[in-house]
Design a protein around this motif. Structure first.
Motif, PDB file in Angstrom:
ATOM      1  N   ASN A 215      48.791 -38.193 -38.683  1.00  0.00           N
ATOM      2  CA  ASN A 215      50.020 -38.609 -39.367  1.00  0.00           C
ATOM      3  C   ASN A 215      51.151 -38.914 -38.394  1.00  0.00           C
ATOM      4  O   ASN A 215      52.307 -38.967 -38.789  1.00  0.00           O
ATOM      5  CB  ASN A 215      50.479 -37.511 -40.340  1.00  0.00           C
TER       6      ASN A 215
ATOM      7  N   GLU B 144      45.248 -30.715 -36.692  1.00  0.00           N
ATOM      8  CA  GLU B 144      44.876 -29.456 -37.342  1.00  0.00           C
ATOM      9  C   GLU B 144      46.059 -28.865 -38.106  1.00  0.00           C
ATOM     10  O   GLU B 144      45.893 -28.319 -39.195  1.00  0.00           O
ATOM     11  CB  GLU B 144      44.362 -28.456 -36.307  1.00  0.00           C
ATOM     12  N   ARG B 145      47.267 -29.003 -37.566  1.00  0.00           N
ATOM     13  CA  ARG B 145      48.452 -28.552 -38.303  1.00  0.00           C
ATOM     14  C   ARG B 145      48.596 -29.335 -39.607  1.00  0.00           C
ATOM     15  O   ARG B 145      48.849 -28.764 -40.666  1.00  0.00           O
ATOM     16  CB  ARG B 145      49.712 -28.732 -37.458  1.00  0.00           C
ATOM     17  N   ASP B 146      48.402 -30.645 -39.547  1.00  0.00           N
ATOM     18  CA  ASP B 146      48.494 -31.473 -40.747  1.00  0.00           C
ATOM     19  C   ASP B 146      47.437 -31.085 -41.769  1.00  0.00           C
ATOM     20  O   ASP B 146      47.706 -31.053 -42.974  1.00  0.00           O
ATOM     21  CB  ASP B 146      48.364 -32.951 -40.396  1.00  0.00           C
ATOM     22  N   ARG B 147      46.229 -30.782 -41.315  1.00  0.00           N
ATOM     23  CA  ARG B 147      45.158 -30.348 -42.230  1.00  0.00           C
ATOM     24  C   ARG B 147      45.512 -29.026 -42.888  1.00  0.00           C
ATOM     25  O   ARG B 147      45.270 -28.833 -44.079  1.00  0.00           O
ATOM     26  CB  ARG B 147      43.842 -30.217 -41.487  1.00  0.00           C
ATOM     27  N   CYS B 148      46.072 -28.107 -42.113  1.00  0.00           N
ATOM     28  CA  CYS B 148      46.483 -26.812 -42.651  1.00  0.00           C
ATOM     29  C   CYS B 148      47.548 -26.996 -43.724  1.00  0.00           C
ATOM     30  O   CYS B 148      47.490 -26.372 -44.783  1.00  0.00           O
ATOM     31  CB  CYS B 148      46.995 -25.927 -41.521  1.00  0.00           C
ATOM     32  N   LEU B 149      48.532 -27.847 -43.457  1.00  0.00           N
ATOM     33  CA  LEU B 149      49.588 -28.102 -44.428  1.00  0.00           C
ATOM     34  C   LEU B 149      49.049 -28.763 -45.693  1.00  0.00           C
ATOM     35  O   LEU B 149      49.551 -28.512 -46.787  1.00  0.00           O
ATOM     36  CB  LEU B 149      50.683 -28.964 -43.804  1.00  0.00           C
ATOM     37  N   ALA B 150      48.020 -29.597 -45.544  1.00  0.00           N
ATOM     38  CA  ALA B 150      47.439 -30.267 -46.708  1.00  0.00           C
ATOM     39  C   ALA B 150      46.682 -29.278 -47.606  1.00  0.00           C
ATOM     40  O   ALA B 150      46.597 -29.483 -48.818  1.00  0.00           O
ATOM     41  CB  ALA B 150      46.507 -31.385 -46.252  1.00  0.00           C
ATOM     42  N   ARG B 151      46.154 -28.209 -47.012  1.00  0.00           N
ATOM     43  CA  ARG B 151      45.391 -27.228 -47.787  1.00  0.00           C
ATOM     44  C   ARG B 151      46.272 -26.197 -48.469  1.00  0.00           C
ATOM     45  O   ARG B 151      45.807 -25.484 -49.364  1.00  0.00           O
ATOM     46  CB  ARG B 151      44.406 -26.492 -46.875  1.00  0.00           C
ATOM     47  N   THR B 152      47.505 -26.075 -48.050  1.00  0.00           N
ATOM     48  CA  THR B 152      48.376 -25.045 -48.599  1.00  0.00           C
ATOM     49  C   THR B 152      49.628 -25.692 -49.197  1.00  0.00           C
ATOM     50  O   THR B 152      49.933 -26.840 -48.930  1.00  0.00           O
ATOM     51  CB  THR B 152      48.810 -24.065 -47.488  1.00  0.00           C
ATOM     52  N   SER B 153      50.330 -24.936 -49.978  1.00  0.00           N
ATOM     53  CA  SER B 153      51.589 -25.453 -50.524  1.00  0.00           C
ATOM     54  C   SER B 153      52.677 -24.415 -50.307  1.00  0.00           C
ATOM     55  O   SER B 153      52.424 -23.214 -50.359  1.00  0.00           O
ATOM     56  CB  SER B 153      51.452 -25.777 -52.009  1.00  0.00           C
TER      57      SER B 153
END
Length: 54
Positions: free
Chosen positions: A5, A28-37
């Motif tokens: 991104n 990996e940070r972006d993936r983590c943010l996508a999995r959580t809210s």
């Protein structure tokens, strides 16, 4: 990897001296943010270029 991104391609990152390891951290940070809210994830680093994406 297409640059995640960040809005830049891996070739543009390489020209700006952002390596694959740093790019992997960003993705990996972006993936983590996508999995959580409702979670804020930042990257702690002393690297000026990497911290500009944090």
């Amino acid at each position: 990897m297409d640059g995640g991104n960040t809005g830049s391609s891996p070739i543009q990152h390489a020209c700006n001296k952002l390596g694959c390891g740093d790019l992997s951290i960003l993705i990996e940070r972006d993936r983590c943010l996508a999995r959580t809210s409702g979670v804020r994830a930042t990257i702690w680093t002393l690297d000026k270029l990497l911290s500009s994406y944090a």
